[in-house]
Structures are given as C-alpha cells and as structure tokens.
Design a protein around this motif. Structure first.
Motif, mmCIF file in Angstrom:
data_model
loop_
_atom_site.group_PDB
_atom_site.id
_atom_site.type_symbol
_atom_site.label_atom_id
_atom_site.label_comp_id
_atom_site.label_asym_id
_atom_site.label_seq_id
_atom_site.Cartn_x
_atom_site.Cartn_y
_atom_site.Cartn_z
ATOM 1 N N LEU A 1 -30.216 -1.158 -6.706
ATOM 2 C CA LEU A 1 -30.248 -0.406 -5.453
ATOM 3 C C LEU A 1 -30.146 1.097 -5.715
ATOM 4 O O LEU A 1 -30.879 1.896 -5.109
ATOM 5 N N ALA A 2 -29.270 1.502 -6.630
ATOM 6 C CA ALA A 2 -29.120 2.924 -6.945
ATOM 7 C C ALA A 2 -30.424 3.515 -7.469
ATOM 8 O O ALA A 2 -30.799 4.652 -7.146
ATOM 9 N N ARG A 3 -31.139 2.765 -8.293
ATOM 10 C CA ARG A 3 -32.426 3.234 -8.835
ATOM 11 C C ARG A 3 -33.375 3.621 -7.701
ATOM 12 O O ARG A 3 -33.988 4.700 -7.722
ATOM 13 N N GLY B 1 -22.174 9.733 -5.183
ATOM 14 C CA GLY B 1 -20.807 9.281 -4.934
ATOM 15 C C GLY B 1 -20.474 8.034 -5.732
ATOM 16 O O GLY B 1 -19.368 7.897 -6.274
ATOM 17 N N SER B 2 -21.433 7.126 -5.832
ATOM 18 C CA SER B 2 -21.215 5.920 -6.634
ATOM 19 C C SER B 2 -21.095 6.262 -8.112
ATOM 20 O O SER B 2 -20.275 5.677 -8.843
ATOM 21 N N ALA B 3 -21.912 7.205 -8.575
ATOM 22 C CA ALA B 3 -21.854 7.612 -9.982
ATOM 23 C C ALA B 3 -20.487 8.201 -10.323
ATOM 24 O O ALA B 3 -19.913 7.891 -11.380
ATOM 25 N N ARG B 4 -19.973 9.043 -9.442
ATOM 26 C CA ARG B 4 -18.660 9.631 -9.708
ATOM 27 C C ARG B 4 -17.580 8.549 -9.757
ATOM 28 O O ARG B 4 -16.733 8.537 -10.660
ATOM 29 N N ALA B 5 -17.607 7.619 -8.806
ATOM 30 C CA ALA B 5 -16.614 6.552 -8.791
ATOM 31 C C ALA B 5 -16.729 5.674 -10.039
ATOM 32 O O ALA B 5 -15.722 5.291 -10.653
ATOM 33 N N CYS B 6 -17.967 5.361 -10.414
ATOM 34 C CA CYS B 6 -18.209 4.549 -11.613
ATOM 35 C C CYS B 6 -17.653 5.231 -12.851
ATOM 36 O O CYS B 6 -16.960 4.608 -13.675
ATOM 37 N N TRP B 7 -17.942 6.517 -12.990
ATOM 38 C CA TRP B 7 -17.494 7.265 -14.162
ATOM 39 C C TRP B 7 -15.973 7.392 -14.189
ATOM 40 O O TRP B 7 -15.337 7.176 -15.228
ATOM 41 N N GLU B 8 -15.393 7.734 -13.077
ATOM 42 C CA GLU B 8 -13.945 7.948 -13.031
ATOM 43 C C GLU B 8 -13.170 6.648 -13.200
ATOM 44 O O GLU B 8 -12.017 6.671 -13.641
ATOM 45 N N GLY C 1 -25.994 -2.255 -15.344
ATOM 46 C CA GLY C 1 -26.000 -1.815 -13.953
ATOM 47 C C GLY C 1 -25.406 -0.426 -13.788
ATOM 48 O O GLY C 1 -25.942 0.409 -13.049
ATOM 49 N N ALA C 2 -24.321 -0.162 -14.502
ATOM 50 C CA ALA C 2 -23.725 1.178 -14.462
ATOM 51 C C ALA C 2 -24.647 2.208 -15.110
ATOM 52 O O ALA C 2 -24.786 3.334 -14.606
ATOM 53 N N TRP C 3 -25.280 1.831 -16.197
ATOM 54 C CA TRP C 3 -26.219 2.752 -16.851
ATOM 55 C C TRP C 3 -27.392 3.065 -15.933
ATOM 56 O O TRP C 3 -27.818 4.236 -15.819
ATOM 57 N N LEU C 4 -27.917 2.063 -15.231
ATOM 58 C CA LEU C 4 -28.969 2.302 -14.243
ATOM 59 C C LEU C 4 -28.529 3.351 -13.230
ATOM 60 O O LEU C 4 -29.280 4.276 -12.886
ATOM 61 N N LEU C 5 -27.317 3.187 -12.722
ATOM 62 C CA LEU C 5 -26.769 4.130 -11.746
ATOM 63 C C LEU C 5 -26.702 5.539 -12.314
ATOM 64 O O LEU C 5 -27.107 6.516 -11.668
ATOM 65 N N GLU D 1 -28.267 6.899 -14.878
ATOM 66 C CA GLU D 1 -29.593 7.492 -15.103
ATOM 67 C C GLU D 1 -30.205 7.923 -13.769
ATOM 68 O O GLU D 1 -30.862 8.972 -13.683
ATOM 69 N N ALA D 2 -29.997 7.128 -12.728
ATOM 70 C CA ALA D 2 -30.501 7.504 -11.408
ATOM 71 C C ALA D 2 -29.863 8.806 -10.941
ATOM 72 O O ALA D 2 -30.540 9.699 -10.419
ATOM 73 N N ALA D 3 -28.546 8.926 -11.132
ATOM 74 C CA ALA D 3 -27.849 10.152 -10.743
ATOM 75 C C ALA D 3 -28.367 11.348 -11.528
ATOM 76 O O ALA D 3 -28.484 12.452 -10.982
ATOM 77 N N ALA D 4 -28.689 11.135 -12.802
ATOM 78 C CA ALA D 4 -29.187 12.239 -13.631
ATOM 79 C C ALA D 4 -30.499 12.795 -13.091
ATOM 80 O O ALA D 4 -30.766 13.993 -13.205
ATOM 81 N N THR D 5 -31.328 11.943 -12.485
ATOM 82 C CA THR D 5 -32.593 12.436 -11.938
ATOM 83 C C THR D 5 -32.378 13.299 -10.696
ATOM 84 O O THR D 5 -33.264 14.072 -10.322
ATOM 85 N N LEU D 6 -31.219 13.165 -10.059
ATOM 86 C CA LEU D 6 -30.941 13.933 -8.845
ATOM 87 C C LEU D 6 -30.220 15.241 -9.133
ATOM 88 O O LEU D 6 -30.064 16.067 -8.233
ATOM 89 N N SER D 7 -29.805 15.428 -10.353
ATOM 90 C CA SER D 7 -29.079 16.651 -10.695
ATOM 91 C C SER D 7 -29.829 17.485 -11.724
ATOM 92 O O SER D 7 -29.269 18.354 -12.368
#
Length: 335
Positions: A247-249, A273-280, A316-320, A322-328
């Motif tokens: 879904l994040a992709r 927001g999901s990426a930050r929560a996942c990382w933290e 699944g976390a890696w997908l998220l 990488e998706a976040a990286a495309t937005l920043s």
C-alpha cells in the motif's frame, strides 16, 4: 533522511537474508526467516511472491543509488528465482505470477510467459476478472490488481481496463470506498475482509489507467479506515507482512501523480508518517535495524517467536522506506 533509512534497511536485509541457493556460486535469494530454520537455510520454503517484492526493493535501491555491485546482484537474483522454481517462471497462483512479472518487467526481461498465464485466467464468470489460482473458483483483488497493473505497463490497456472495471463494480464498498478481498463465483458470496494489500493494488491500477477520481477516493478511504494515528496498520507476519508495504508503494506514487490537493497531501503524509513510525520503532540487530510487523509498535528485542523474523515483514518495511525516499528527493520510479 529517508534515503539513509532506506539504505539502512537494504543493508540489514541483505546482511541477514540474502544467501546462495543450495550453496551454488553465483546464486542469491532471500531466506524466508531470520534467524533461519534449517529448511530456510536451504530455501526449502522459499515464498515465491516474497522474492518478487525483494527483487522490487533491490530495483528501488538501484534507482535510489545505482552501483555495479547491486546491478550484478539483481541479475543473479533473477536467474536464481528461475533456478529455485525448477527452470520456470510460473506457478499455480496468478497473484504470485503478476508480482514477479511486475518486478521482471522493471529489469527489462520479457514477461510474455507470465502475461499468457494471466490472459488465460480471465473468464466471464462472476462478471469477469481473473482467478486467484489455478483449479479454483475464487476471484479476488490480490490477483486482479497486480495483473491489471502489469497489463497496463506492457501496453494491453484494454485488458487492464476490463480488470479495473470488474474490481470497481464488484469489490469496492460503496459506503466506504474500501476494496474488499474477493468473490466466490459459484455461491456469489463476497469476502468483505479489508486488507491494506487490496487498497494498494486497486490504487495502483487506478494510477496506471489515470482513473484519478477513483484513486483519490481510495486514498481518502485508506486515511479514514486503514491508518490509525496516521500510520498504516500492520497485518501480522507471513504474507500479511507485505501488505502495508505494498500500500505504501502505491500511496507514494499517488502522492506524485494525482492532482495537487488534499488527497495527494494525505497520500504523502501517510507514507512519511508511517516511515517515521517504522524507523523509530526498529531495534538494532546484526546488519542494521530490525522492523516491527506493526509500525505503530516497537520491534521485539529478539525476533524468535515474533512475526518480525519473517522476510515478508522486513521487506514490507523496506518497501515503505524506499517509497518514502522517493517523496523526499527527486528520485522517481516505475513501481
């Protein structure tokens, strides 16, 4: 920041999971668990469709930070999938094949053998659509969504649109805009379970066909029902470990493709927001961070007995990420 998070996820998963197939030089696939069980050490249960998403992540990473070494790994990985699948690309599940087709297509490989399988899975029964697996009587979003995306990307817009229209007419809840799981054709029974996976592949289908109103509606439904506290909900280990990442992709793609406005902003914020929560919520493990199966809760200190040990959860976390990286960054992709 998000690029660094994605790079850390890559290092962790490569370190803990990527291993030779049957000890053969020049081969590599992802072990299905860490720490691995004896059968996972030899890729006995190798989870074909998990490998497709791992391949997608490697391709994402190559878009983010191209290196000759990773390009070589991708080539070895592709040939290893075919080796482990006993010399063929196909299996009994149409959703599995569609996912591998999407990843292979991104590498430039010919995917006609997979497209032929998907074309053969379409029937008029139940109003159209393709089956979930061979010799079965169930049609669902997890097969029709990625198949539609693959047909669209390979130029068969007519078939992609047929699949979209079947999904829209059959499996979209008119009350919420959420996408249900599937239809038992013989009984007419709808399986009205809500999976993040289904929202993702339907959203991806909408984007490929420029169905922007349906895409925006799906983003609104996800924000309202699938992301408590602004974080995409987890759906356990096993296959469910990939659902939110999928879904994040497509949310990241939606943030870049749908017209600027509330829905594009919402898609972007759900991913970030999901990426930050996942990382933290990650904990340190050999090779790098170990991610939780539910991004809103911390990962376990030891993955033994926890869904976090599954390759699916970590990919699944890696997908998220990488998706976040495309937005920043200015990185874009054909995910």
């Amino acid at each position: 920041m998000h690029r660094e998070w994605a790079a850390a996820a890559e290092r962790a998963i490569v370190t803990r999971h990527l291993r030779r197939v049957w000890g053969l030089p020049g081969t590599v696939l992802g072990r299905s668990g860490w720490p691995p069980t004896p059968d996972q050490r030899v890729h006995w249960h190798w989870n074909y469709w998990w490998q497709a998403h791992l391949l997608d992540c490697l391709i994402d990473a190559q878009h983010r930070d191209p290196t000759p070494a990773r390009a070589a790994t991708i080539d070895r990985f592709v040939s290893s999938v075919r080796l482990r699948n006993f010399g063929k690309w196909t299996n009994e599940y149409y959703d599995d094949m569609a996912w591998l087709g999407l990843a292979l297509h991104r590498t430039g490989h010919d995917v006609e053998m997979i497209l032929a399988e998907l074309r053969g899975a379409w029937t008029p029964e139940g109003g159209g659509g393709i089956w979930w697996r061979k010799h079965d009587r169930f049609k669902n979003t997890p097969s029709n969504g990625p198949a539609a995306i693959l047909h669209a990307r390979t130029g068969d817009i007519a078939r992609a649109r047929e699949l979209f229209e079947w999904l829209e007419a059959t499996l979209v809840d008119p009350a919420t805009g959420l996408v249900w799981d599937g239809l038992h054709v013989d009984s007419g029974e709808l399986v009205q379970v809500i999976y993040t996976y289904c929202q993702g592949v339907f959203l991806g289908t909408c984007l490929e066909l420029s169905e922007m109103e349906a895409a925006a509606r799906t983003v609104r439904a996800v924000a309202a029902h699938c992301a408590p506290g602004g974080v995409l909900m987890g759906q356990g280990g096993g296959d469910g470990g990939l659902f939110a990442g999928i879904l994040a992709r497509y949310l990241a793609l939606a943030a870049q493709r749908i017209p600027p406005g509330a829905e594009a902003d919402a898609a972007r914020e759900l991913v970030l927001g999901s990426a930050r929560a996942c990382w933290e919520g990650a904990v340190e493990a050999p090779g790098g961070p170990l991610f939780s199966a539910d991004w809103s809760t911390p990962a376990p200190r030891s993955p033994v007995g926890d869904p976090a040990r599954d390759l699916s959860v970590q990919v699944g976390a890696w997908l998220l990420l990488e998706a976040a990286a495309t937005l920043s960054s200015h990185t874009t992709r054909d995910a």
